[in-house]
Design an enzyme around this catalytic site. Sequence first.
Site, mmCIF file in Angstrom:
data_model
loop_
_atom_site.group_PDB
_atom_site.id
_atom_site.type_symbol
_atom_site.label_atom_id
_atom_site.label_comp_id
_atom_site.label_asym_id
_atom_site.label_seq_id
_atom_site.Cartn_x
_atom_site.Cartn_y
_atom_site.Cartn_z
ATOM 1 N N ASN A 95 0.836 -1.213 0.000
ATOM 2 C CA ASN A 95 0.000 0.000 0.000
ATOM 3 C C ASN A 95 0.862 1.250 0.000
ATOM 4 O OD1 ASN A 95 0.590 -0.905 2.719
ATOM 5 N ND2 ASN A 95 -0.905 0.538 3.527
ATOM 6 N N LYS A 148 -1.731 -9.374 -1.169
ATOM 7 C CA LYS A 148 -2.414 -8.767 -0.025
ATOM 8 C C LYS A 148 -3.726 -8.163 -0.471
ATOM 9 C CE LYS A 148 -2.895 -6.355 3.947
ATOM 10 N NZ LYS A 148 -2.008 -5.558 4.774
ATOM 11 N N HIS A 199 -6.505 -8.675 5.197
ATOM 12 C CA HIS A 199 -6.935 -7.884 6.344
ATOM 13 C C HIS A 199 -8.397 -8.262 6.513
ATOM 14 C CE1 HIS A 199 -6.985 -4.157 8.883
ATOM 15 N NE2 HIS A 199 -8.285 -4.395 8.748
ATOM 16 N N ASP A 328 3.472 -5.958 11.823
ATOM 17 C CA ASP A 328 2.572 -4.958 11.209
ATOM 18 C C ASP A 328 3.105 -3.554 11.492
ATOM 19 O OD1 ASP A 328 0.618 -3.795 9.746
ATOM 20 O OD2 ASP A 328 -1.033 -4.283 11.091
ATOM 21 N N ALA A 346 -4.595 4.596 12.021
ATOM 22 C CA ALA A 346 -4.285 3.379 12.786
ATOM 23 C C ALA A 346 -2.882 2.895 12.418
ATOM 24 C CB ALA A 346 -5.308 2.300 12.453
HETATM 25 O O1 DOR Z 1 -3.232 -0.296 11.953
HETATM 26 C C1 DOR Z 1 -3.054 -0.520 10.750
HETATM 27 N N1 DOR Z 1 -2.187 0.214 10.005
HETATM 28 N N2 DOR Z 1 -3.751 -1.501 10.176
HETATM 29 C C2 DOR Z 1 -3.717 -1.701 8.855
HETATM 30 O O2 DOR Z 1 -4.446 -2.522 8.390
HETATM 31 C C3 DOR Z 1 -2.877 -0.882 7.976
HETATM 32 C C4 DOR Z 1 -1.801 -0.203 8.695
HETATM 33 C C5 DOR Z 1 -1.228 0.956 7.906
HETATM 34 O O3 DOR Z 1 -0.768 0.759 6.768
HETATM 35 O O4 DOR Z 1 -1.218 2.072 8.422
HETATM 36 ZN ZN ZN Z 2 -0.528 -4.174 7.894
#
Ligand code: DOR
Ligand code: ZN
Length: 466
Positions: A95, A148, A199, A328, A346
Site C-alpha cells: 500500500n 495482499k 486484512h 505490522d 491506525a
Molecule cells: O493499523 C493498521 N495500520 N492496520 C492496517 O491494516 C494498515 C496499517 C497501515 O498501513 O497504516
Molecule cells: Zn498491515
Amino acid sequence: MVWDHVIKNGYIYSGTDFVKGNLYIKDGKIAAISENELEGETLKTTDANEQYVLPGFIDTHIHSRDPGATYKEDFYYSTQAAAAGGITSVFEMPNTNPPINNVENLQKQVGNLSPKAHVDFGIWGICLGDLNMKDLLPLHEAGVIGFKFFWGYAINSKTFQLMYNYKDGEEEVIPPLPDGEVYDIFQEVAKTGQTLAIHAENNELIQRLTKKVEESGRRDYEALLQCRPNLAEKLTIQTGIAMAKKTGTRLHILHISSEEGVQAVRQAQKEGYPITGETCPHFLFLSNEDYETVGPQMKVYPPVKYKKDQEELWQGIQDGTISIVCSDHAPHTEEEKDGDLWSIPAGMCGVETLAPLLLNAVSEGKITLNRACELLSENPAKQFGVYPQKGSLAVGTDADITIVDMNKEMVIKRENLHSKSKVTAFDQFPVKGVPTATIVRGITVMEEGQIVSKPIGQIIKSGKVD
Ligand code: DOR
Ligand code: ZN
C-alpha cells in the site's frame, strides 16, 4: 580453506535443539557447523560467547511507506530498525504510492528499495479487484512474495492511502469491494499457488455500528471496540475461509486480534484446509486495559481487544493455530497520532521491538526458544516458499543469522528506535532476551544495537510452496 566469517562458541539452533559449537560462513552461505575448530584462515570472527545462534528472523508484515508517504518512514530507516531488532529479512506491504499493483510498479519498487535495504526483502503485490485482476498472474511470475487484500478498507483513489476513518459515500475512493469481486480475487490468486493474505474486518458491520455509536456522542476506546467488534473480524475470516475452501486458495489471515478469529482458523485447519494465521505483539502484550496509560498511540486496525482475546491468541500460538508472529510495522508521525482517537490513523512502529518482545515471552516461560524460532523464522520461510534458503541454519543456505543474549535485560525506549517516527505502545517496556547481532548473508549489519553496515539487502523472490 579460507572462511569469510566464523561465529564461535555459540549455542547453534539445529532445528530441534541447540548444539554448542562454531558456524563457518563462505560466500554468504553457511559452509559448516562444527563442535570443533576447523582448519583454515578466518577473515572475520564473531565470538558468540555462549549466546544463542538462531536462523535469521523474518518480519513478514511491514509498511515502510516508501514511496508515497516517506515523511512517516522510509526503507532506509525501517530496515535499520529491522536490523537493530534482529530481523534479517522483511516483507514489504504494497500500500505504497504507486501501489504494487502491476509488474511495472513492482520492478520500480525493487529499484527504489534495493539501495536503501539493510536487510533482505520480499515485496507483496496488492489486489485491487477489477482494477488489477489481470495483473495478478504477471505479478506472480515476476516474483512477489504473496498477495495482499485489504478486505473492508476503502482506499484513496489518488494517493492509494488507506482511509482509516472512512464513511460511506466519501469521494475519490476505491470503496470496499463487494464479495463477488473478492471471490474473483480468490480464484485468480488460486491459479498462482501463492498466498492470499487478508486484512479481515467487515466494512458493512463497522459502518452501521460506527454511525450508531457516533450518534450517541461517545469517543472513548470502548466505543471504538464496539464499532469494530470481534464479530467484524469473524465475519470476514469466515467468508474468506468459505471462499478458500471453494477455490483452493492458500489463505493467510493477517494480524488476528480476537478469540473468534483464532477459533475460526483452528476449525478450518482441523478440516484440513491450507489456512494459516499470524498475530502481532500488540495483540499478545496489550489489551483494552492499557489504553488508559498508552493512549491513542495504540490505535491499530484491527483494534487491540480484551484480555480473553489475548489469552486465546496465546493458546493459538501454543497449539500451532497461529504460525507466524510479525510486527505490522505501520508508522505515522507523532503529530498524526497525537489527536482525537476517532480521527487519527491506525498503526504504530513494531519491526524493532518484535523479536525482543517475543524473546521476553520466552524468558517468562510463555513459549520455548524453539517455538520462537518457528514463529519468527522457520514458518515464515516455509509459508512463503523461501525455505531453507531463509529460515534455517542448514549447510549450503544463506548465512542469515540472529544472535541473541537471553540473559540481557533492556528497557524499550521510544527515543532509541531507529524508525523515523517513534510511535510505539511499548515505551518503557522491560524485556529480558535481546538480539545482539544481525548477520545477513554473512555480513554483520548490527552489532550490540549499532548499525555497522551500509545497505546490503537484496530482493527475495518467492519460491514454490509445498
Ligand atoms: O493499523 C493498521 N495500520 N492496520 C492496517 O491494516 C494498515 C496499517 C497501515 O498501513 O497504516
Ligand atoms: Zn498491515
